[in-house]
Design a protein around this motif. Structure first.
Motif, PDB file in Angstrom:
ATOM      1  N   LYS A 260       0.819  -1.214   0.000  1.00 27.94           N
ATOM      2  CA  LYS A 260       0.000   0.000   0.000  1.00 27.94           C
ATOM      3  C   LYS A 260       0.855   1.267   0.000  1.00 27.94           C
ATOM      4  N   ALA A 261       2.167   1.093  -0.079  1.00 24.58           N
ATOM      5  CA  ALA A 261       3.065   2.251  -0.080  1.00 24.58           C
ATOM      6  C   ALA A 261       3.001   2.987  -1.414  1.00 24.58           C
ATOM      7  N   LYS A 262       3.224   4.286  -1.370  1.00 22.15           N
ATOM      8  CA  LYS A 262       3.238   5.102  -2.585  1.00 22.15           C
ATOM      9  C   LYS A 262       4.678   5.141  -3.111  1.00 22.15           C
ATOM     10  N   HIS A 263       5.035   4.102  -3.853  1.00 24.93           N
ATOM     11  CA  HIS A 263       6.425   3.891  -4.242  1.00 24.93           C
ATOM     12  C   HIS A 263       6.964   4.948  -5.202  1.00 24.93           C
ATOM     13  N   LEU A 264       6.101   5.651  -5.906  1.00 22.88           N
ATOM     14  CA  LEU A 264       6.583   6.689  -6.824  1.00 22.88           C
ATOM     15  C   LEU A 264       7.303   7.807  -6.068  1.00 22.88           C
ATOM     16  N   LYS A 265       7.079   7.897  -4.758  1.00 19.08           N
ATOM     17  CA  LYS A 265       7.702   8.941  -3.957  1.00 19.08           C
ATOM     18  C   LYS A 265       9.015   8.464  -3.310  1.00 19.08           C
ATOM     19  N   HIS A 266       9.333   7.178  -3.480  1.00 18.46           N
ATOM     20  CA  HIS A 266      10.486   6.609  -2.792  1.00 18.46           C
ATOM     21  C   HIS A 266      11.675   6.414  -3.725  1.00 18.46           C
ATOM     22  N   HIS A 267      12.845   6.171  -3.110  1.00 21.08           N
ATOM     23  CA  HIS A 267      14.089   5.932  -3.843  1.00 21.08           C
ATOM     24  C   HIS A 267      14.512   4.480  -3.659  1.00 21.08           C
ATOM     25  N   PHE A 268      15.132   3.942  -4.719  1.00 23.46           N
ATOM     26  CA  PHE A 268      15.496   2.532  -4.721  1.00 23.46           C
ATOM     27  C   PHE A 268      16.938   2.332  -5.175  1.00 23.46           C
ATOM     28  N   MET A 269      17.510   1.198  -4.733  1.00 25.43           N
ATOM     29  CA  MET A 269      18.803   0.729  -5.222  1.00 25.43           C
ATOM     30  C   MET A 269      18.676  -0.751  -5.562  1.00 25.43           C
ATOM     31  N   ALA A 270      19.407  -1.177  -6.584  1.00 30.17           N
ATOM     32  CA  ALA A 270      19.451  -2.595  -6.930  1.00 30.17           C
ATOM     33  C   ALA A 270      20.706  -3.189  -6.308  1.00 30.17           C
ATOM     34  N   LEU A 271      20.527  -4.109  -5.365  1.00 34.02           N
ATOM     35  CA  LEU A 271      21.658  -4.728  -4.673  1.00 34.02           C
ATOM     36  C   LEU A 271      21.416  -6.231  -4.565  1.00 34.02           C
ATOM     37  N   CYS A 272      22.464  -7.027  -4.820  1.00 30.99           N
ATOM     38  CA  CYS A 272      22.357  -8.466  -4.641  1.00 30.99           C
ATOM     39  C   CYS A 272      22.129  -8.767  -3.156  1.00 30.99           C
ATOM     40  N   ARG A 273      21.796 -10.009  -2.856  1.00 35.07           N
ATOM     41  CA  ARG A 273      21.472 -10.344  -1.470  1.00 35.07           C
ATOM     42  C   ARG A 273      22.632 -10.036  -0.524  1.00 35.07           C
ATOM     43  N   THR A 274      23.860 -10.331  -0.971  1.00 37.37           N
ATOM     44  CA  THR A 274      25.028 -10.086  -0.121  1.00 37.37           C
ATOM     45  C   THR A 274      25.195  -8.604   0.182  1.00 37.37           C
ATOM     46  N   HIS A 275      25.140  -7.768  -0.849  1.00 38.96           N
ATOM     47  CA  HIS A 275      25.330  -6.330  -0.643  1.00 38.96           C
ATOM     48  C   HIS A 275      24.108  -5.682  -0.002  1.00 38.96           C
ATOM     49  N   HIS A 276      22.936  -6.281  -0.216  1.00 41.40           N
ATOM     50  CA  HIS A 276      21.730  -5.784   0.440  1.00 41.40           C
ATOM     51  C   HIS A 276      21.853  -5.967   1.962  1.00 41.40           C
ATOM     52  N   VAL A 277      22.277  -7.154   2.355  1.00 42.90           N
ATOM     53  CA  VAL A 277      22.460  -7.421   3.786  1.00 42.90           C
ATOM     54  C   VAL A 277      23.549  -6.510   4.359  1.00 42.90           C
ATOM     55  N   GLU A 278      24.620  -6.321   3.585  1.00 45.98           N
ATOM     56  CA  GLU A 278      25.745  -5.520   4.078  1.00 45.98           C
ATOM     57  C   GLU A 278      25.340  -4.071   4.332  1.00 45.98           C
ATOM     58  N   ILE A 279      24.571  -3.467   3.393  1.00 46.61           N
ATOM     59  CA  ILE A 279      24.201  -2.061   3.576  1.00 46.61           C
ATOM     60  C   ILE A 279      23.286  -1.901   4.783  1.00 46.61           C
ATOM     61  N   GLU A 280      22.476  -2.934   5.055  1.00 53.22           N
ATOM     62  CA  GLU A 280      21.612  -2.889   6.235  1.00 53.22           C
ATOM     63  C   GLU A 280      22.445  -3.005   7.514  1.00 53.22           C
ATOM     64  N   GLN A 281      23.528  -3.752   7.442  1.00 51.20           N
ATOM     65  CA  GLN A 281      24.344  -3.997   8.638  1.00 51.20           C
ATOM     66  C   GLN A 281      25.276  -2.838   8.959  1.00 51.20           C
ATOM     67  N   ILE A 282      25.965  -2.299   7.942  1.00 51.05           N
ATOM     68  CA  ILE A 282      26.980  -1.274   8.223  1.00 51.05           C
ATOM     69  C   ILE A 282      26.457   0.147   8.016  1.00 51.05           C
ATOM     70  N   GLY A 283      25.297   0.284   7.400  1.00 56.10           N
ATOM     71  CA  GLY A 283      24.713   1.606   7.188  1.00 56.10           C
ATOM     72  C   GLY A 283      25.146   2.224   5.868  1.00 56.10           C
ATOM     73  N   ARG A 284      24.348   3.163   5.396  1.00 55.58           N
ATOM     74  CA  ARG A 284      24.583   3.773   4.084  1.00 55.58           C
ATOM     75  C   ARG A 284      25.890   4.555   4.000  1.00 55.58           C
ATOM     76  N   PRO A 285      26.253   5.386   4.993  1.00 52.10           N
ATOM     77  CA  PRO A 285      27.506   6.151   4.872  1.00 52.10           C
ATOM     78  C   PRO A 285      28.732   5.248   4.732  1.00 52.10           C
TER      79      PRO A 285
END
Length: 228
Positions: free
Chosen positions: A170-195
């Motif tokens: 139900k989210a209004k995705h047109l207002k959001h930003h996205f990145m394409a990341l494989c599972r490994t890098h997806h988990v990593e960005i969640e763990q170490i943070g975006r900066p």
């Protein structure tokens, strides 16, 4: 119709057209309300094609040659023709004495990069030259579900937090930003943070907005009613 910029004042930009717009047609398109007219403005970079752009173009051609068997000359002619088709007859060259602008070269690289991602062309020599700092790279990686760091099959990562317990369908995705990341890098960005992720991989992590057609092609369910 090519406008010329006349003045920049704060967040207002004034343009002057060499010929008058077809106001009657605009009235038909916008139901008579010209205050609703929307236009895309592109700021052209008039500088000559850079050595980095030239090097990337020929490195990608070399990788496509290894994948397809077609010579780099054949591939160059193919992409030059694709560029002419996309620009209604525009000419481009990556020769050393070329007068091609950086904006024109960027458009050509967009065409070549999309071909590579769409056809799963293995990128070797060109990988570390890829324009990870360009918005179009992030967009095409999302569009083709390719990790923008390593090129493997990717998840579509929400850069903007939706909030705990939010219903993504139900989210209004047109207002959001996205990145394409494989599972490994997806988990990593969640763990170490975006900066920390941005610093480690030397890439922007702001993500890109996706248009409605791309969101639906990616099967990202959401609320698209009256979503601006």
């Amino acid at each position: 119709m090519l406008p010329r910029m006349v003045r920049i004042q704060g967040n207002e930009v004034t343009f002057k057209f060499d010929e008058l717009p077809n106001l009657e047609r605009l009235k038909v398109l916008y139901g008579g309300n010209l205050s609703r007219v929307v236009a895309d403005i592109e700021f052209i970079d008039p500088r000559r094609v850079s050595s980095k752009q030239r090097k990337l173009f020929f490195a990608i051609l070399e990788d496509i040659f290894k994948w397809s068997g077609n010579s780099t000359e054949v591939l160059k002619d193919y992409f030059y023709e694709e560029y002419r088709t996309k620009t209604n007859g525009g000419l481009i060259s990556f020769n050393n004495d070329s007068t091609t602008t950086m904006s024109e070269a960027t458009l050509m690289l967009q065409i070549v990069v999309e071909f590579v991602l769409k056809n799963n062309v293995p990128i070797n020599d060109a990988f570390y030259l890829l324009p990870k700092d360009e918005a179009y790279w992030g967009y095409y990686c999302c569009k083709n579900r390719k990790c923008m760091e390593c090129g493997r099959k990717a998840d579509i990562h929400h850069v903007d937090a939706l909030g705990m317990g939010s219903n993504r369908t139900k989210a209004k995705h047109l207002k959001h930003h996205f990145m394409a990341l494989c599972r490994t890098h997806h988990v990593e960005i969640e763990q170490i943070g975006r900066p920390a992720f941005a610093k480690k991989y030397h890439m922007p992590v702001d993500g890109v907005k996706l248009d409605l057609e791309t969101l639906k092609n990616l099967n990202i369910q959401g609320d698209y009613s009256n979503d601006k």
